[in-house]
Motif scaffolding. Structure first.
Motif, PDB file in Angstrom:
ATOM      1  N   ILE A 163       0.804  11.749 -95.632  1.00 12.48           N
ATOM      2  CA  ILE A 163       1.903  11.093 -94.912  1.00 12.48           C
ATOM      3  C   ILE A 163       3.237  11.491 -95.552  1.00 12.48           C
ATOM      4  N   SER A 190       2.990  11.517 -85.272  1.00  7.95           N
ATOM      5  CA  SER A 190       2.313  10.890 -86.409  1.00  7.95           C
ATOM      6  C   SER A 190       0.975  10.280 -85.977  1.00  7.95           C
ATOM      7  N   ARG A 229      -2.793  10.948 -87.318  1.00  6.83           N
ATOM      8  CA  ARG A 229      -3.761   9.922 -87.714  1.00  6.83           C
ATOM      9  C   ARG A 229      -5.094  10.172 -87.009  1.00  6.83           C
TER      10      ARG A 229
END
Lengths: 308, 236
Positions: free
Chosen positions: B47, B191, B195
């Protein structure tokens, strides 16, 4: 050979280059002269394919720069000496250029030596002075041993020794049969370093010729000292002469040759003490030619006074 | 330098987070224990690493514009397509190799830290192997996206702002939208795609891992296409 073919370049609302059309021949140093903002750098950028022309084209040996396979081997250019990665050493900068154009790496040390920066070859380019950067740029231009060389304002930042060196260097490149195209806004520099001169102003072509041609086509003046300046001045004006300056030391006459002035004085019985033709300097020629096309002119001192 | 930051972030933060999870495992609720994913938790460092790789991608081209060296580069290689493709190959190859190595190390390190206390996963499972590989692929795609932004915007600061906004700010803005919109939009966020790619069993509101990869690849391809077209057309 370098050919500029009806080239125009427009940036938004400014026409930086307006229908330029000329050739730069090999074997001589060709100066590209014009005031600041007259389109010299733009022309250079278009030649190198950095900027796309709005109209027309620039070719090198008949080809557009972008179509040349290993361009550094045909054209060497110094445009902006500071246009290098600041974190790289001088040697690595040149090695990267050499690899990209399949140039033998042994050339790198040769050109570093030639440009006089071999001793700082391992230093980061970011810390170079303008003069050192210019020398690195020259080394880069020579790297591929090209037949055509372009230099944009190369004497900027060089010390007198460097300027002398670069002049001789241009001459020797031209003598080897290369095409050498050097831009400058300094006419005094061009007068000593160039054989042929192309003058532009506001993006437009003004004139082209050798230094001699440019200065002789321009009207020279004649300085004359005589026994009777006031009668002589009146006599010359009657015969289409122009009195440019009437000083105690003598008269400065335009529009008449020294032969004509001498003959007229002889028949009028005026004794001539001194008769000196004054050739226009390239600087005078340049100022006259570009007077109307100066982009960023400065006010004359008298004008400043008037405002007070 | 950027690469070093990237490695340190991924491994260091991965280690910190997994150690923290292990030491607090006894207070983790049964529900959280059930949904716990040892794979994506061990890869949590990505991240942070995603910004590092994005910046590397951006700077690969934008630094040429800020230093002016783009003019020297284009004089040496006037074929702009060739220039873009060469840079792309170097970027993709180097970031992919480093990312994969770092992700596999982060995964193994995480499992080693978990072992004995927290449930662990092993690479012998297909989904686990895919998750770890995709983590590296995700980082590589983001680096290429950064490069594409660099080609389009040319200013480092502008590129990095846009890149960060897309990854961080976009999800926050989506949170303000009606729930039904959120349900459809969230899965398209870069994002969220990441994931989905990195988890062994992506939650229902996200795409399946392979679909997420394809969607992200399309984003990157479009940005890259625009970037290269602009590089060809614009003055340097």
């Amino acid at each position: 050979m370098l050919k500029i073919d009806h080239l125009s370049k427009r940036y938004k609302d400014t026409l930086a280059v307006d229908d330029l059309d000329f050739e730069v021949k090999p074997g001589v140093v060709t100066g590209f002269l014009g005031p600041n903002g007259s389109g010299k750098s733009t022309t250079m950028r278009v030649i190198l394919g950095l900027d796309h022309p709005t109209k027309g084209r620039a070719t090198i040996n008949g080809k557009k720069y972008a179509d040349i396979k290993s361009p550094l081997r045909e054209v060497g250019a110094l445009l902006d000496a500071k246009a290098v990665h600041p974190g790289r050493s001088a040697r690595n900068h040149l090695r990267a250029l050499a690899v990209s154009n399949k140039i033998a790496l042994s050339r790198v040390d040769e050109v570093l030596e030639f440009a006089g920066i071999a001793s700082v070859a391992h230093k980061k380019v970011g810390g170079f002075s303008l003069g050192m950067s210019q020398r690195l740029g020259i080394a880069g231009a020579l790297l591929g041993d090209p037949g055509v060389l372009l230099f944009d304002e190369p004497v900027n930042g060089l010390d007198p020794e460097g300027i002398r060196w670069i002049r001789d260097f241009f001459r020797s490149l031209a003598k080897e049969g290369r095409t050498v195209f050097v831009s400058s806004h300094l006419m005094s520099e061009m007068a000593v370093s160039a054989d042929q001169i192309i003058v532009i102003g506001r993006g437009r072509f003004i004139t082209q010729g050798s230094v001699d041609e440019l200065t002789t086509t321009a009207q020279g003046t004649v300085f004359v000292r005589s026994s009777d300046p006031s009668s002589l001045a009146a006599l010359l004006v009657r015969n289409d002469g122009v009195v440019l300056q009437n000083a105690e030391s003598g008269l400065t006459i335009g529009a008449l040759t020294s032969d004509q002035i001498g003959t007229l004085a002889h028949f009028a019985g005026i004794t001539i003490f001194e008769l000196t033709p004054q050739r226009a300097s390239l600087e005078d020629v340049f100022m006259n030619l570009t007077a109307e096309s100066v982009e960023y002119g400065s006010a004359s001192p008298e004008m400043m006074h008037r405002e007070h | 330098m950027g690469v070093l930051v990237f490695i340190v972030l991924t491994l260091g933060l991965g280690a910190l987070i997994t150690v923290a999870v292990r030491s607090h495992w006894h207070e983790t609720s049964p529900v959280n224990r059930l949904t716990f994913d040892p794979v994506s938790t061990s890869l949590a460092g990505t991240i942070f690493a995603q910004f590092a790789v994005g910046v590397i991608g951006v700077l690969l081209i934008s630094s040429e514009y800020s230093s002016g060296s783009i003019r020297t580069t284009l004089a040496a290689v006037p074929n702009r397509m060739r220039l873009a493709v060469s840079k792309l190959i170097v970027l993709t190859a180097s970031i992919f190799i480093i990312s994969e190595i770092v992700c596999f190390i982060a995964f193994s390190m995480g499992q080693a830290i978990f072992s004995g206390v927290v449930p662990t996963d092993s690479l012998s499972s297909g989904a686990v192997l895919r998750s770890v590989i995709f983590a590296g692929v995700y980082l590589t795609l983001l680096a290429v996206f950064g490069f594409a932004l660099g080609l389009i915007l040319r200013h480092s600061a502008a590129c990095i702002s846009v890149f960060t906004s897309l990854l961080l700010v976009l999800p926050i803005i989506v949170l303000f939208l009606p729930q039904s919109w959120q349900n459809t939009i969230t899965r398209y966020e870069p994002s969220a795609l990441g994931r989905a790619m990195m988890s062994t069993t992506p939650p229902a509101q996200l795409f399946a891992a392979w679909t997420a990869l394809v969607v992200l690849a399309i984003y990157v391809a479009v940005a890259l296409g625009v970037g290269i077209a602009l590089l060809q057309r614009r003055d340097a």
